[in-house]
Design a protein around this motif. Structure first.
Motif, PDB file in Angstrom:
ATOM      1  N   SER A 196       0.824  -1.215  -0.167  1.00 18.14           N
ATOM      2  CA  SER A 196      -0.037  -0.146  -0.150  1.00 18.14           C
ATOM      3  C   SER A 196       0.880   1.139   0.205  1.00 18.14           C
ATOM      4  N   TYR A 197       1.928   1.289   0.720  1.00 17.07           N
ATOM      5  CA  TYR A 197       2.856   2.328   0.863  1.00 17.07           C
ATOM      6  C   TYR A 197       3.614   2.536  -0.301  1.00 17.07           C
ATOM      7  N   ILE A 198       4.098   1.398  -0.981  1.00 13.65           N
ATOM      8  CA  ILE A 198       4.697   1.598  -2.305  1.00 13.65           C
ATOM      9  C   ILE A 198       3.853   1.948  -3.259  1.00 13.65           C
ATOM     10  N   SER A 199       2.899   1.486  -3.355  1.00 12.85           N
ATOM     11  CA  SER A 199       1.892   1.830  -4.662  1.00 12.85           C
ATOM     12  C   SER A 199       1.541   3.295  -4.317  1.00 12.85           C
ATOM     13  N   GLY A 200       1.237   3.713  -3.327  1.00 13.37           N
ATOM     14  CA  GLY A 200       0.785   5.060  -3.008  1.00 13.37           C
ATOM     15  C   GLY A 200       1.913   6.093  -3.258  1.00 13.37           C
ATOM     16  N   GLY A 212      12.061  29.062 -20.363  1.00 11.76           N
ATOM     17  CA  GLY A 212      11.492  27.996 -21.116  1.00 11.76           C
ATOM     18  C   GLY A 212      10.824  26.630 -20.526  1.00 11.76           C
ATOM     19  N   VAL A 213      10.848  25.659 -20.965  1.00 10.81           N
ATOM     20  CA  VAL A 213      10.038  24.669 -20.372  1.00 10.81           C
ATOM     21  C   VAL A 213      10.712  24.093 -19.024  1.00 10.81           C
ATOM     22  N   PRO A 214      12.045  23.997 -18.859  1.00  8.42           N
ATOM     23  CA  PRO A 214      12.787  23.864 -17.485  1.00  8.42           C
ATOM     24  C   PRO A 214      12.061  24.768 -16.607  1.00  8.42           C
ATOM     25  N   GLY A 215      11.533  25.956 -16.625  1.00  6.18           N
ATOM     26  CA  GLY A 215      11.082  26.894 -15.830  1.00  6.18           C
ATOM     27  C   GLY A 215       9.764  26.566 -15.219  1.00  6.18           C
ATOM     28  N   LEU A 216       8.923  25.811 -16.063  1.00  8.06           N
ATOM     29  CA  LEU A 216       7.999  25.253 -15.661  1.00  8.06           C
ATOM     30  C   LEU A 216       8.017  24.092 -14.801  1.00  8.06           C
ATOM     31  N   TYR A 217       9.077  23.536 -14.685  1.00  7.08           N
ATOM     32  CA  TYR A 217       9.268  22.141 -13.961  1.00  7.08           C
ATOM     33  C   TYR A 217      10.330  22.733 -12.722  1.00  7.08           C
ATOM     34  N   ALA A 218      10.352  24.134 -12.353  1.00  6.64           N
ATOM     35  CA  ALA A 218      11.346  24.234 -11.430  1.00  6.64           C
ATOM     36  C   ALA A 218      11.061  23.898 -10.068  1.00  6.64           C
ATOM     37  N   GLY A 219      11.893  23.059  -9.560  1.00 11.66           N
ATOM     38  CA  GLY A 219      11.360  22.368  -8.021  1.00 11.66           C
ATOM     39  C   GLY A 219      10.828  21.125  -8.223  1.00 11.66           C
ATOM     40  N   LEU A 220      10.809  20.565  -9.490  1.00 11.95           N
ATOM     41  CA  LEU A 220      10.198  19.177  -9.699  1.00 11.95           C
ATOM     42  C   LEU A 220      11.104  18.266  -8.719  1.00 11.95           C
ATOM     43  N   THR A 221      12.392  18.352  -8.725  1.00  8.96           N
ATOM     44  CA  THR A 221      12.992  17.203  -7.910  1.00  8.96           C
ATOM     45  C   THR A 221      12.593  17.333  -6.328  1.00  8.96           C
ATOM     46  N   PRO A 222      12.828  18.561  -5.786  1.00 11.10           N
ATOM     47  CA  PRO A 222      12.282  18.300  -4.438  1.00 11.10           C
ATOM     48  C   PRO A 222      10.911  17.985  -4.277  1.00 11.10           C
ATOM     49  N   THR A 223       9.932  18.195  -5.190  1.00 12.69           N
ATOM     50  CA  THR A 223       8.572  17.935  -5.210  1.00 12.69           C
ATOM     51  C   THR A 223       8.432  16.458  -5.266  1.00 12.69           C
ATOM     52  N   LEU A 224       9.195  15.699  -6.135  1.00 13.89           N
ATOM     53  CA  LEU A 224       9.176  14.197  -6.215  1.00 13.89           C
ATOM     54  C   LEU A 224       9.658  13.654  -4.878  1.00 13.89           C
ATOM     55  N   VAL A 225      10.783  14.310  -4.404  1.00  7.09           N
ATOM     56  CA  VAL A 225      11.427  13.773  -3.116  1.00  7.09           C
ATOM     57  C   VAL A 225      10.199  13.893  -1.785  1.00  7.09           C
ATOM     58  N   GLU A 226       9.523  14.824  -2.080  1.00  8.90           N
ATOM     59  CA  GLU A 226       8.641  15.259  -0.802  1.00  8.90           C
ATOM     60  C   GLU A 226       7.259  14.314  -1.089  1.00  8.90           C
ATOM     61  N   ILE A 227       6.862  14.182  -2.575  1.00 10.31           N
ATOM     62  CA  ILE A 227       5.561  13.458  -2.662  1.00 10.31           C
ATOM     63  C   ILE A 227       5.661  12.016  -2.492  1.00 10.31           C
ATOM     64  N   ALA A 228       6.898  11.459  -2.665  1.00 10.59           N
ATOM     65  CA  ALA A 228       7.006   9.929  -2.555  1.00 10.59           C
ATOM     66  C   ALA A 228       6.500   9.349  -1.456  1.00 10.59           C
ATOM     67  N   PRO A 229       7.270  10.098  -0.129  1.00  9.07           N
ATOM     68  CA  PRO A 229       7.016   9.643   1.245  1.00  9.07           C
ATOM     69  C   PRO A 229       5.655  10.273   1.560  1.00  9.07           C
ATOM     70  N   TYR A 230       5.255  11.252   0.983  1.00 10.08           N
ATOM     71  CA  TYR A 230       4.071  11.817   1.397  1.00 10.08           C
ATOM     72  C   TYR A 230       2.691  10.986   1.112  1.00 10.08           C
ATOM     73  N   ALA A 231       2.519  10.843  -0.284  1.00  8.99           N
ATOM     74  CA  ALA A 231       1.681   9.722  -1.143  1.00  8.99           C
ATOM     75  C   ALA A 231       1.646   8.549  -0.335  1.00  8.99           C
ATOM     76  N   GLY A 232       3.029   7.811  -0.183  1.00  2.00           N
ATOM     77  CA  GLY A 232       3.177   6.853   0.549  1.00  2.00           C
ATOM     78  C   GLY A 232       2.263   6.706   1.886  1.00  2.00           C
ATOM     79  N   LEU A 233       2.788   7.571   2.756  1.00  2.67           N
ATOM     80  CA  LEU A 233       2.335   7.671   3.660  1.00  2.67           C
ATOM     81  C   LEU A 233       0.533   7.851   3.917  1.00  2.67           C
ATOM     82  N   GLN A 234       0.263   8.642   3.205  1.00  6.89           N
ATOM     83  CA  GLN A 234      -1.065   9.129   3.007  1.00  6.89           C
ATOM     84  C   GLN A 234      -2.023   7.913   2.566  1.00  6.89           C
ATOM     85  N   PHE A 235      -1.457   7.335   1.550  1.00  5.36           N
ATOM     86  CA  PHE A 235      -2.376   5.885   1.079  1.00  5.36           C
ATOM     87  C   PHE A 235      -2.060   4.836   1.968  1.00  5.36           C
TER      88      PHE A 235
END
Length: 329
Positions: A126-130, A175-198
């Motif tokens: 459940s944690y990994i899927s989330g 450019g396109v990279p500007g629209l994804y500024a902060g993506l790396t910290p977002t993914l680092v945050e969202i993986a444990p967050y979504a895993g914990l939430q679900f």
């Protein structure tokens, strides 16, 4: 027939996810705006400054009530829904992708598309899927998250009139990279967050099911039924747990997203472009310059928002999913 059934299940999950995300986001928008204002404020609250005996300048926002009054006075009621359009454009596809990917992963792991079979999956799955579902949804909807953060944090006078002007300016400048500024910290945050939430949501549902069985004189399926109120409590608990653990990562993500935003000086010091080299540098700098309090700026409105947001999302998803399943079968 099997492919048709899988497509129908994916359509139900995507629709229910989008509806639940839209409802939850609109209801909790005021708390999200307040949370973002705290997170992007470089100055600590006056109380923390006096405790640390460091002069940082006057803070714009020093508490939830004070922030609410200031935003209402300066920007009106609509200020609490600032950035809500890009937020909905972000949240609705995000939750649609998230729930669809989550259910597909659970179906693969359980060998069945039935929801009642998913609840018996290993907690680890459940944690990994989330976590995987959260990452997939983030990549698919990230530019809208960036635009939402910028519009919600700019204050008055506005830097950008609307989402289109913000998009055009960012795209021209970075450019396109500007629209994804902060993506790396977002993914680092969202993986444990979504895993914990679900993961915790599924765990709480198992506990609630066991509690219902314990209260009943028999162990029939009807006696294990989880009510909407109980689902709300499970969502409330899972949202609180996930946000409390992952909040510092969310603060760093917001800082990356508003780098270079030319806000009015009354909202505090501006964050220069490329102020942080990477996520580790961001965490280290905030800790050194603002203390532990800096990593937990906005924690109160964040949890106050995350708890009901999680609860509303899960209840709305379960109810919409059951309703769609009933009319499509």
């Amino acid at each position: 027939m099997e492919e048709t059934g899988q497509l129908k299940r994916a359509l139900i999950d995507a629709t229910a996810g989008a509806v639940s995300g839209g409802i939850s986001r609109t209801v909790t928008s005021p708390l999200d705006v307040i949370k973002i204002r705290f997170q992007v404020q470089l100055e600590p609250t006056n109380q923390w400054a006096s405790l640390r005996n460091v002069v940082h300048g006057t803070s714009k926002y020093t508490g939830m009530l004070q922030a609410t009054k200031d935003i209402l006075r300066e920007e009106g009621l609509k200020g609490f829904w600032r950035g809500n359009v890009p937020a909905l454009l972000m949240v609705m596809p995000y939750t649609a992708i998230q729930f669809t990917v989550l259910q597909q992963l659970k179906t693969f792991a359980a060998g069945s598309s039935k929801t009642e079979d998913h609840i018996n999956l290993s907690p680890y799955l459940s944690y990994i899927s989330g976590a995987l579902a959260g990452c997939a949804a983030t990549v698919g909807s990230y530019p809208f998250d960036l635009l939402r953060t910028i519009l919600a944090s700019q204050g008055e006078p506005k830097v950008y009139r609307n989402m289109r002007s913000a998009f055009v300016d960012i795209f021209r400048a970075r450019g396109v990279p500007g629209l994804y500024a902060g993506l790396t910290p977002t993914l680092v945050e969202i993986a444990p967050y979504a895993g914990l939430q679900f993961g915790t949501y599924d765990t709480f549902k198992r506990w609630m099911k066991a509690w219902n069985r314990l209260r009943s004189s028999t162990s029939s399926q009807g006696d294990e039924f989880i009510s909407s109120f109980q689902l709300f409590i499970c969502g409330l608990g899972s949202g609180t747990c996930a946000k409390a653990v992952c909040h510092p990562l969310d603060v760093v993500k917001k800082r990356f997203q508003i780098e270079g935003l030319q806000r009015h000086p009354r909202y505090g010091a501006r964050l220069e472009p490329r102020a942080y080299k990477n996520m580790y540098d961001g965490l280290r700098r905030i800790l050194l310059e603002e203390g532990w309090a800096g990593l937990y700026k906005g924690i109160v409105p964040s949890i106050v928002k995350a708890a009901p947001a999680g609860a509303v999302t899960f209840v709305a998803y379960e109810c919409t999913s059951d309703w769609l399943e009933s009319i499509l079968t």
